[in-house]
Design a protein around this motif. Structure first.
Motif, PDB file in Angstrom:
ATOM      1  N   PRO A 295      70.530  45.837  65.472  1.00 19.77           N
ATOM      2  CA  PRO A 295      71.596  46.695  66.014  1.00 19.77           C
ATOM      3  C   PRO A 295      72.762  46.907  65.053  1.00 19.77           C
ATOM      4  N   ASP A 296      72.973  45.981  64.138  1.00 20.38           N
ATOM      5  CA  ASP A 296      74.075  46.122  63.181  1.00 20.38           C
ATOM      6  C   ASP A 296      73.634  46.779  61.877  1.00 20.38           C
ATOM      7  N   HIS A 297      72.361  47.157  61.816  1.00 22.91           N
ATOM      8  CA  HIS A 297      71.821  47.762  60.594  1.00 22.91           C
ATOM      9  C   HIS A 297      71.110  49.087  60.876  1.00 22.91           C
ATOM     10  N   ASP A 298      71.274  49.595  62.093  1.00 21.27           N
ATOM     11  CA  ASP A 298      70.781  50.934  62.446  1.00 21.27           C
ATOM     12  C   ASP A 298      69.288  51.080  62.149  1.00 21.27           C
ATOM     13  N   THR A 299      68.507  50.024  62.457  1.00 22.43           N
ATOM     14  CA  THR A 299      67.101  49.981  62.032  1.00 22.43           C
ATOM     15  C   THR A 299      66.210  49.443  63.142  1.00 22.43           C
ATOM     16  N   LEU A 300      65.017  50.004  63.236  1.00 19.69           N
ATOM     17  CA  LEU A 300      63.977  49.496  64.124  1.00 19.69           C
ATOM     18  C   LEU A 300      62.734  49.212  63.293  1.00 19.69           C
ATOM     19  N   MET A 301      62.120  48.056  63.542  1.00 17.56           N
ATOM     20  CA  MET A 301      60.846  47.706  62.912  1.00 17.56           C
ATOM     21  C   MET A 301      59.789  47.577  63.993  1.00 17.56           C
ATOM     22  N   LEU A 302      58.718  48.315  63.841  1.00 15.80           N
ATOM     23  CA  LEU A 302      57.569  48.239  64.751  1.00 15.80           C
ATOM     24  C   LEU A 302      56.337  48.502  63.900  1.00 15.80           C
ATOM     25  N   VAL A 303      55.427  47.569  63.872  1.00 16.50           N
ATOM     26  CA  VAL A 303      54.344  47.580  62.903  1.00 16.50           C
ATOM     27  C   VAL A 303      53.058  48.151  63.495  1.00 16.50           C
ATOM     28  N   ASP A 304      52.347  48.936  62.669  1.00 16.88           N
ATOM     29  CA  ASP A 304      50.972  49.352  62.953  1.00 16.88           C
ATOM     30  C   ASP A 304      50.816  50.399  64.048  1.00 16.88           C
ATOM     31  N   VAL A 305      51.846  51.128  64.380  1.00 14.44           N
ATOM     32  CA  VAL A 305      51.694  52.182  65.382  1.00 14.44           C
ATOM     33  C   VAL A 305      52.005  53.548  64.781  1.00 14.44           C
ATOM     34  N   ILE A 306      53.194  53.723  64.246  1.00 14.18           N
ATOM     35  CA  ILE A 306      53.594  54.976  63.605  1.00 14.18           C
ATOM     36  C   ILE A 306      53.724  54.722  62.109  1.00 14.18           C
ATOM     37  N   LEU A 307      53.020  55.495  61.291  1.00 12.32           N
ATOM     38  CA  LEU A 307      53.044  55.328  59.841  1.00 12.32           C
ATOM     39  C   LEU A 307      53.705  56.569  59.246  1.00 12.32           C
ATOM     40  N   PRO A 308      54.983  56.503  58.912  1.00  8.94           N
ATOM     41  CA  PRO A 308      55.722  57.701  58.500  1.00  8.94           C
ATOM     42  C   PRO A 308      55.060  58.466  57.365  1.00  8.94           C
ATOM     43  N   GLY A 309      54.858  59.747  57.599  1.00  7.34           N
ATOM     44  CA  GLY A 309      54.261  60.611  56.599  1.00  7.34           C
ATOM     45  C   GLY A 309      52.751  60.621  56.594  1.00  7.34           C
ATOM     46  N   TRP A 310      52.129  59.769  57.397  1.00 13.70           N
ATOM     47  CA  TRP A 310      50.675  59.627  57.415  1.00 13.70           C
ATOM     48  C   TRP A 310      50.137  59.718  58.845  1.00 13.70           C
ATOM     49  N   VAL A 311      48.892  60.146  58.985  1.00 13.57           N
ATOM     50  CA  VAL A 311      48.217  60.023  60.273  1.00 13.57           C
ATOM     51  C   VAL A 311      47.866  58.559  60.494  1.00 13.57           C
ATOM     52  N   PRO A 312      47.547  58.166  61.723  1.00 14.99           N
ATOM     53  CA  PRO A 312      47.151  56.781  61.963  1.00 14.99           C
ATOM     54  C   PRO A 312      45.901  56.393  61.168  1.00 14.99           C
ATOM     55  N   TYR A 313      45.803  55.108  60.893  1.00 13.31           N
ATOM     56  CA  TYR A 313      44.617  54.532  60.258  1.00 13.31           C
ATOM     57  C   TYR A 313      43.430  54.655  61.217  1.00 13.31           C
ATOM     58  N   ASP A 314      42.272  54.308  60.749  1.00 16.78           N
ATOM     59  CA  ASP A 314      41.007  54.434  61.476  1.00 16.78           C
ATOM     60  C   ASP A 314      41.119  53.973  62.936  1.00 16.78           C
ATOM     61  N   SER A 315      40.504  54.761  63.815  1.00 15.04           N
ATOM     62  CA  SER A 315      40.445  54.422  65.245  1.00 15.04           C
ATOM     63  C   SER A 315      41.822  54.200  65.846  1.00 15.04           C
ATOM     64  N   PHE A 316      42.744  55.126  65.507  1.00 16.33           N
ATOM     65  CA  PHE A 316      44.100  55.073  66.055  1.00 16.33           C
ATOM     66  C   PHE A 316      44.745  53.742  65.733  1.00 16.33           C
ATOM     67  N   ASN A 317      44.674  53.354  64.448  1.00 17.66           N
ATOM     68  CA  ASN A 317      45.203  52.074  63.962  1.00 17.66           C
ATOM     69  C   ASN A 317      44.505  50.877  64.603  1.00 17.66           C
ATOM     70  N   LEU A 318      43.180  50.972  64.754  1.00 15.74           N
ATOM     71  CA  LEU A 318      42.408  49.882  65.377  1.00 15.74           C
ATOM     72  C   LEU A 318      43.064  49.455  66.690  1.00 15.74           C
ATOM     73  N   ASN A 319      43.338  50.425  67.511  1.00 15.30           N
ATOM     74  CA  ASN A 319      44.191  50.224  68.678  1.00 15.30           C
ATOM     75  C   ASN A 319      43.508  49.421  69.774  1.00 15.30           C
ATOM     76  N   GLU A 320      44.221  48.466  70.346  1.00 18.40           N
ATOM     77  CA  GLU A 320      43.684  47.662  71.441  1.00 18.40           C
ATOM     78  C   GLU A 320      44.103  48.186  72.810  1.00 18.40           C
ATOM     79  N   ASP A 321      45.119  49.035  72.873  1.00 19.19           N
ATOM     80  CA  ASP A 321      45.575  49.586  74.143  1.00 19.19           C
ATOM     81  C   ASP A 321      46.128  50.986  73.888  1.00 19.19           C
ATOM     82  N   VAL A 322      45.273  51.985  74.056  1.00 16.40           N
ATOM     83  CA  VAL A 322      45.684  53.358  73.746  1.00 16.40           C
ATOM     84  C   VAL A 322      46.823  53.820  74.644  1.00 16.40           C
ATOM     85  N   PRO A 323      46.742  53.674  75.976  1.00 15.10           N
ATOM     86  CA  PRO A 323      47.885  54.097  76.799  1.00 15.10           C
ATOM     87  C   PRO A 323      49.182  53.395  76.407  1.00 15.10           C
ATOM     88  N   GLY A 324      49.093  52.106  76.062  1.00 18.99           N
ATOM     89  CA  GLY A 324      50.285  51.382  75.640  1.00 18.99           C
ATOM     90  C   GLY A 324      50.867  51.948  74.364  1.00 18.99           C
TER      91      GLY A 324
END
Length: 352
Positions: free
Chosen positions: A202-231
């Protein structure tokens, strides 16, 4: 180093890091390989948009730079980690093995330049996967590791000495305070994995969330090897509800922005819209007529046709906008198609 040689080196190192992240083919084949691949026979793909690439890595294979104030990020062009310098030491966020010992080198570089401690006192785990935590053991036992309760359970069951289990866990929310700095760790439910968490600075104006949204790229294979698509489909709305300007995704060579999140949302929306059309537009009759009682052949070719129908306009729209739109859009579309069909029941029909 010229711009072309820097780009070539960055591309080579990125490819090397990607190869390090998957099992060696020779190992899987018991050490025996078929005919070596020839570059001339490999498929061609669309050029990568320059906007997808980040800064060049240095001679040791990494780039480190500021995110905001005393929050920094490290990348090898394919994987990312982050660290926060505090008056009590350094808090590291993930430890990808492809970056490995370059993590400490990056920390040392910043600590020397800023006159602060280079001692890692805490490691925060985004989730349990080895490609993001496999260098954790390099930092020894005198480190407090923090992660979700499910991360601890999964790591305990996997028993990998490279990934020590967290010492401190939480179920839904924990505010981590170290050396006058605060970090909010939040679990909003299953997405890429059951334990993948949001890390908000909150004091650095930043969010980290791994393996879901890859800026500038489409997701990796199988929607980033996703275990819960609706989630995972719910992630962008949840992420956008946080205040942030900078986004750390865990992958590829640059930081993300809110505009990147919006482009990703539209890409996924376009896929879903086209998949729903394909589920009703592609006639299964010729596939089952052709393959008779070979049900899997009929189903596979039928679903291949549905995916091709759904992805053709999306690939055309996003080529030149998102890197590798022509590489992984089909596998992502198939994963989403199955979720729409099985999780949502879309197109399900009851036999009369």
């Amino acid at each position: 180093m010229s711009s072309n040689s820097a780009l070539n080196r960055r591309s080579f190192l990125a490819r090397s890091a990607a190869m390090a992240a998957v099992p060696a083919v020779a190992t899987l084949a018991g050490g025996a390989l078929a005919e070596p691949a020839s570059a001339d026979t490999l498929p061609d793909y669309a050029p990568i948009p320059p906007s997808a690439l980040g800064p060049a890595v240095n001679a040791q294979g990494y780039f480190v730079g500021p995110v905001e104030n005393n929050l920094y990020w490290v990348t090898d062009g394919t994987y990312q980690a982050a660290f926060l310098t505090t008056r009590e030491g350094v808090v590291l966020f993930d430890a990808p093995p492809s970056i490995g010992n370059n993590l400490q080198r990056a920390i040392d570089e910043i600590a020397s330049a800023k006159g602060v401690s280079n001692k890692v006192t805490h490691i925060v785990y985004s989730h349990h996967h080895a490609d993001h935590l496999g260098a954790s053991s390099l930092f020894g036992t005198d480190v407090i590791r923090v992660g979700h309760v499910e991360t601890k359970a999964l790591l305990a069951s996997e028993n990998d000495p490279a990934r020590p289990v967290p010492d401190v866990t939480f179920a839904t929310h924990r505010r981590l305070q170290v050396g006058g700095e605060r970090i909010d760790l939040v679990w909003h439910g299953t997405n890429h994995t059951p334990d993948n968490i949001y890390i908000h600075f909150p004091d650095h104006d930043t969010l980290m969330l791994v393996d879901v949204i890859l800026p500038g790229w489409v997701p990796y294979d199988s929607f980033n090897l996703n275990e819960d698509v609706p989630g995972s489909l719910a992630v962008p709305a949840t992420a956008m509800a946080y205040p942030w300007t900078h986004f750390i995704s865990g992958h590829m060579g640059r930081l993300g922005t809110r505009d990147d999140m919006a482009v990703y949302q539209q890409y996924v929306t376009d896929l879903i819209d086209n998949i729903k059309i394909a589920l009703g537009a592609v006639d299964p009759t010729p596939f089952f007529a052709r393959y008779g009682n070979n049900s899997w052949a009929a189903v596979k070719t039928f679903q291949d046709a549905q995916v091709a129908y759904a992805t053709a306009p999306v690939i055309q729209k996003y080529t030149g906008v998102l890197a590798a739109a022509d590489v992984y859009t089909p596998s992502t579309a198939f994963h989403i198609l199955e979720s729409i069909r099985l999780d949502l029941g879309f197109g399900s029909q009851v036999h009369p």
